[in-house]
Design an enzyme around this catalytic site. Structure first.
Site, short mmCIF file in Angstrom:
data_model
loop_
_atom_site.label_atom_id
_atom_site.label_comp_id
_atom_site.label_asym_id
_atom_site.label_seq_id
_atom_site.Cartn_x
_atom_site.Cartn_y
_atom_site.Cartn_z
N GLU A 133 14.51 1.59 17.46
CA GLU A 133 14.41 2.28 16.17
C GLU A 133 14.24 3.78 16.40
O GLU A 133 13.56 4.19 17.34
CB GLU A 133 13.20 1.76 15.37
CG GLU A 133 12.97 2.54 14.07
CD GLU A 133 12.00 1.86 13.12
OE1 GLU A 133 12.10 0.63 12.94
OE2 GLU A 133 11.15 2.55 12.55
N ASP B 177 5.35 1.91 19.27
CA ASP B 177 5.62 2.81 18.14
C ASP B 177 5.53 4.29 18.53
O ASP B 177 4.66 4.68 19.29
CB ASP B 177 4.60 2.50 17.03
CG ASP B 177 5.09 2.93 15.67
OD1 ASP B 177 6.29 3.23 15.53
OD2 ASP B 177 4.26 2.96 14.74
#
Ligand SMILES: [Zn+2]
Length: 335
Positions: free
Chosen positions: A125, A22
């Protein structure tokens, strides 16, 4: 990653699973995660987002677009057909979008190429959720369209939505305005039809989930962080009040320092009293204080906390199940 693998094995989970690296910021961040077995890469180009672009004068914008392919972009985007739910660009709004996100998009391209060199099969992402100013639906269209044009194959995109998505607490803002804004963002995702909308700081946003389900159905990626930790503390508050009180007081001590990398607005002077410990887990200010100070708490009381959770394992798992079910239930499309 090793802990997650052990947990998956212990639970005898035999369906697919994966881990998300992340908020990766630089190309050098990527390799260690590939080696560890991560298959999802969320890149965060926010350091390359120019937040002042929303306020810059036209003169400043004209100087700033130099070197950002302005001629090509204006030929591509200044077609005003008035047909799209997310609106049309005029010269000024295109300049703002280009200045605001141009370098961030270039950085996303660099990061995508770098991941592609290291691994074949992965999810990618792009997240700009931690920037200062919200991403308008028109800017969302611009970011998505540019990335496709530049051959970035992305699974999901996290814009910065209006209002505030703070850690461990419900949405702060006008839900009707958010609903209207979601409508336009979902028109953009439907237009492309290739990627999911991603909601960061997504835990405990109970008032927002029905809107998300309405606009995106299953094409949504929700990131929840820290919520299992707060559920653990709920168990500790009930069964091991002395330990909980120590963690809570340490949290109050460390909050101002520990909150610096988070978007939170809890205030120490608004914390409730400590006569009913479990109820602190339902208080906005106490939840944020406990959430962002988890590192300090684990450093000081990690072993004690671990032993206490092992002792009250059933209560902890029940608490987690209830909490996740509440999330998942509200995220289902209500027919
Ligand atoms: Zn995020």
């Amino acid at each position: 990653m090793d802990d997650a693998k052990r947990a998956v094995e212990a639970a005898k989970w035999d369906l697919p699973w994966g881990a998300d690296a992340d908020h990766l910021k630089t190309p050098n961040d990527i390799a260690p995660f590939v080696e560890a077995g991560y298959t999802f890469f969320t890149i965060d180009p926010s350091e390359h987002v120019d937040n002042s672009a929303d306020m810059d004068s036209l003169g400043t914008l004209k100087q700033k677009v130099v070197g950002l392919n302005w001629d090509e972009l204006s030929a591509l985007y200044l077609i005003q057909d008035g047909n799209q739910a997310w609106g049309d660009f005029d010269t000024e709004s295109l300049m703002r979008a280009t200045v605001k996100y141009g370098r961030a998009i270039q950085h996303a391209v660099t990061m995508f190429k770098h991941v592609s060199e290291l691994t074949d099969s992965f999810d990618f992402e792009v997240s700009v959720d931690e920037t200062d100013s919200p991403t308008t639906p028109l800017e969302h269209f611009f970011i998505a369209n540019e990335m496709m044009r530049l051959d970035v194959r992305f699974t999901s995109l996290a814009p910065r939505f209006i209002g505030r998505f703070e850690k461990g607490v419900d949405y702060i803002g006008d839900l009707n305005a958010l609903d209207t804004e979601f409508e336009k963002h979902s028109a953009v995702t439907t237009h492309f039809g290739t990627y999911k909308m991603s909601l960061h700081s997504g835990s405990d946003k109970f008032s927002v989930y029905p809107l998300v389900a309405k606009h995106w159905g299953p094409r949504i990626h929700v990131k929840t962080a820290g919520t299992s930790y707060l559920e653990a503390l709920r168990v500790i508050a009930k069964h091991e009040p002395d330990l909980f009180l120590k963690i809570y007081l340490l949290g109050c001590e460390c909050y101002e320092m520990d909150k610096r990398t988070y978007h939170v607005s809890a205030q120490l002077n608004l914390l409730p009293g400590t006569d009913d410990l479990p109820s602190l887990l339902n208080d906005f200010h106490a939840r944020e204080v406990l959430h962002v100070t988890f590192g300090s708490a684990l450093e000081r009381f990690g072993m004690e906390l671990r032993a206490a959770l092992a002792k009250h394992e059933t209560a902890y798992y029940e608490g987690l199940r209830t909490h996740f079910q509440e999330h998942l239930w509200l995220l289902q499309e209500q027919k």
